[in-house]
Write a protein that holds these residues in place. Structure first.
Motif, mmCIF file in Angstrom:
data_model
loop_
_atom_site.group_PDB
_atom_site.id
_atom_site.type_symbol
_atom_site.label_atom_id
_atom_site.label_comp_id
_atom_site.label_asym_id
_atom_site.label_seq_id
_atom_site.Cartn_x
_atom_site.Cartn_y
_atom_site.Cartn_z
ATOM 1 N N VAL A 70 0.863 -1.181 0.000
ATOM 2 C CA VAL A 70 0.000 0.000 0.000
ATOM 3 C C VAL A 70 0.897 1.228 0.000
ATOM 4 O O VAL A 70 1.824 1.328 0.797
ATOM 5 N N GLU A 71 0.621 2.159 -0.902
ATOM 6 C CA GLU A 71 1.390 3.391 -0.992
ATOM 7 C C GLU A 71 0.491 4.566 -0.629
ATOM 8 O O GLU A 71 -0.629 4.670 -1.124
ATOM 9 N N ILE A 72 0.997 5.416 0.255
ATOM 10 C CA ILE A 72 0.275 6.617 0.664
ATOM 11 C C ILE A 72 0.853 7.766 -0.147
ATOM 12 O O ILE A 72 2.054 8.015 -0.115
ATOM 13 N N TYR A 73 -0.004 8.448 -0.896
ATOM 14 C CA TYR A 73 0.454 9.508 -1.792
ATOM 15 C C TYR A 73 0.314 10.880 -1.156
ATOM 16 O O TYR A 73 -0.655 11.160 -0.457
ATOM 17 N N ARG A 74 1.294 11.740 -1.460
ATOM 18 C CA ARG A 74 1.255 13.133 -1.020
ATOM 19 C C ARG A 74 0.476 13.939 -2.044
ATOM 20 O O ARG A 74 0.438 13.584 -3.218
ATOM 21 N N PRO A 75 -0.098 15.063 -1.607
ATOM 22 C CA PRO A 75 -0.769 15.933 -2.590
ATOM 23 C C PRO A 75 0.264 16.538 -3.539
ATOM 24 O O PRO A 75 1.403 16.776 -3.148
ATOM 25 N N LEU A 76 -0.143 16.767 -4.771
ATOM 26 C CA LEU A 76 0.753 17.384 -5.752
ATOM 27 C C LEU A 76 0.940 18.855 -5.407
ATOM 28 O O LEU A 76 -0.015 19.560 -5.073
ATOM 29 N N ILE A 77 2.182 19.316 -5.497
ATOM 30 C CA ILE A 77 2.482 20.724 -5.242
ATOM 31 C C ILE A 77 2.155 21.554 -6.477
ATOM 32 O O ILE A 77 1.690 22.677 -6.381
ATOM 33 N N ALA A 78 2.400 21.001 -7.651
ATOM 34 C CA ALA A 78 2.131 21.701 -8.909
ATOM 35 C C ALA A 78 1.424 20.753 -9.866
ATOM 36 O O ALA A 78 1.620 19.547 -9.819
ATOM 37 N N ASP A 79 0.613 21.301 -10.735
ATOM 38 C CA ASP A 79 -0.104 20.519 -11.729
ATOM 39 C C ASP A 79 0.885 20.065 -12.809
ATOM 40 O O ASP A 79 1.502 20.902 -13.479
ATOM 41 N N PRO A 80 1.074 18.754 -12.992
ATOM 42 C CA PRO A 80 2.034 18.262 -13.980
ATOM 43 C C PRO A 80 1.777 18.775 -15.396
ATOM 44 O O PRO A 80 2.714 19.036 -16.146
ATOM 45 N N LYS A 81 0.508 18.965 -15.773
ATOM 46 C CA LYS A 81 0.189 19.470 -17.108
ATOM 47 C C LYS A 81 0.708 20.896 -17.275
ATOM 48 O O LYS A 81 1.252 21.257 -18.317
ATOM 49 N N GLU A 82 0.541 21.712 -16.256
ATOM 50 C CA GLU A 82 1.014 23.090 -16.319
ATOM 51 C C GLU A 82 2.534 23.141 -16.385
ATOM 52 O O GLU A 82 3.101 23.959 -17.112
ATOM 53 N N ILE A 83 3.195 22.279 -15.655
ATOM 54 C CA ILE A 83 4.661 22.229 -15.671
ATOM 55 C C ILE A 83 5.159 21.849 -17.070
ATOM 56 O O ILE A 83 6.101 22.449 -17.582
ATOM 57 N N ARG A 84 4.511 20.865 -17.699
ATOM 58 C CA ARG A 84 4.902 20.467 -19.061
ATOM 59 C C ARG A 84 4.697 21.606 -20.051
ATOM 60 O O ARG A 84 5.531 21.849 -20.920
ATOM 61 N N LYS A 85 3.580 22.325 -19.928
ATOM 62 C CA LYS A 85 3.316 23.461 -20.823
ATOM 63 C C LYS A 85 4.398 24.528 -20.658
ATOM 64 O O LYS A 85 4.889 25.079 -21.639
ATOM 65 N N LEU A 86 4.756 24.815 -19.418
ATOM 66 C CA LEU A 86 5.781 25.818 -19.151
ATOM 67 C C LEU A 86 7.118 25.394 -19.742
ATOM 68 O O LEU A 86 7.813 26.202 -20.361
ATOM 69 N N ARG A 87 7.461 24.138 -19.549
ATOM 70 C CA ARG A 87 8.725 23.607 -20.072
ATOM 71 C C ARG A 87 8.744 23.674 -21.605
ATOM 72 O O ARG A 87 9.741 24.058 -22.206
ATOM 73 N N ALA A 88 7.629 23.327 -22.233
ATOM 74 C CA ALA A 88 7.549 23.372 -23.695
ATOM 75 C C ALA A 88 7.659 24.805 -24.204
ATOM 76 O O ALA A 88 8.332 25.069 -25.204
ATOM 77 N N ALA A 89 7.039 25.751 -23.506
ATOM 78 C CA ALA A 89 7.123 27.159 -23.912
ATOM 79 C C ALA A 89 8.554 27.663 -23.793
ATOM 80 O O ALA A 89 9.037 28.391 -24.667
ATOM 81 N N ARG A 90 9.230 27.287 -22.730
ATOM 82 C CA ARG A 90 10.627 27.704 -22.557
ATOM 83 C C ARG A 90 11.524 27.103 -23.647
ATOM 84 O O ARG A 90 12.397 27.786 -24.177
ATOM 85 N N ALA A 91 11.297 25.844 -23.972
ATOM 86 C CA ALA A 91 12.094 25.189 -25.009
ATOM 87 C C ALA A 91 11.852 25.849 -26.362
ATOM 88 O O ALA A 91 12.789 26.078 -27.132
ATOM 89 N N ALA A 92 10.601 26.171 -26.652
ATOM 90 C CA ALA A 92 10.276 26.839 -27.920
ATOM 91 C C ALA A 92 10.929 28.217 -27.974
ATOM 92 O O ALA A 92 11.455 28.631 -29.009
ATOM 93 N N GLY A 93 10.911 28.926 -26.867
ATOM 94 C CA GLY A 93 11.552 30.242 -26.801
ATOM 95 C C GLY A 93 13.050 30.151 -26.986
ATOM 96 O O GLY A 93 13.666 30.985 -27.661
ATOM 97 N N ALA A 94 13.672 29.120 -26.416
ATOM 98 C CA ALA A 94 15.123 28.939 -26.558
ATOM 99 C C ALA A 94 15.481 28.631 -28.011
ATOM 100 O O ALA A 94 16.481 29.116 -28.523
ATOM 101 N N ARG A 95 14.645 27.834 -28.683
ATOM 102 C CA ARG A 95 14.903 27.507 -30.097
ATOM 103 C C ARG A 95 14.750 28.750 -30.976
ATOM 104 O O ARG A 95 15.427 28.900 -31.971
#
Length: 107
Positions: free
Chosen positions: A75-100
């Motif tokens: 049995v695994e007890i999960y912690r609440p997420l600090i940040a929404d993974p979808k939002e983090i991926r969007k931010l990372r993709a925007a930064r990568a696009a900006g760097a390119r």
């Protein structure tokens, strides 16, 4: 009624420490009951075992109060997420696009 016990494990982890508890519980014990029996809330103040999301071997169990455990399950007890993974991926993709493009998007 079957009086056999089964062996299960209950685990919880923070970023800096973790604990695994081995339990012998009666057949018919649910995922939630095993978490409550683990006593991990004594080791991790603020941990709400009655309401925390739970899983078995890495898969979330939506009905933790009904799902009966089998011999050897973890049995695994999960912690609440600090940040929404979808939002983090969007931010990372925007930064990568900006760097390119040679610039950096505004934060």
């Amino acid at each position: 009624m079957d009086k056999r016990n089964i062996a299960v494990e209950v685990v919880y982890a923070l970023a800096d420490r973790q604990k695994l508890v081995s339990l012998s519980v009666p057949c018919g014990t649910t995922v939630r009951e095993a978490a409550l029996r683990s006593g991990l809330d004594r080791d991790f103040p603020g941990l709400d075992l009655a309401n925390s999301p739970l899983g078995v071997f890495g898969k979330v169990v939506p009905g933790a109060e009904e799902r009966v455990l089998e011999e050897g399950e973890r049995v695994e007890i999960y912690r609440p997420l600090i940040a929404d993974p979808k939002e983090i991926r969007k931010l990372r993709a925007a930064r990568a696009a900006g760097a390119r493009a040679g610039g950096r998007p505004a934060d």
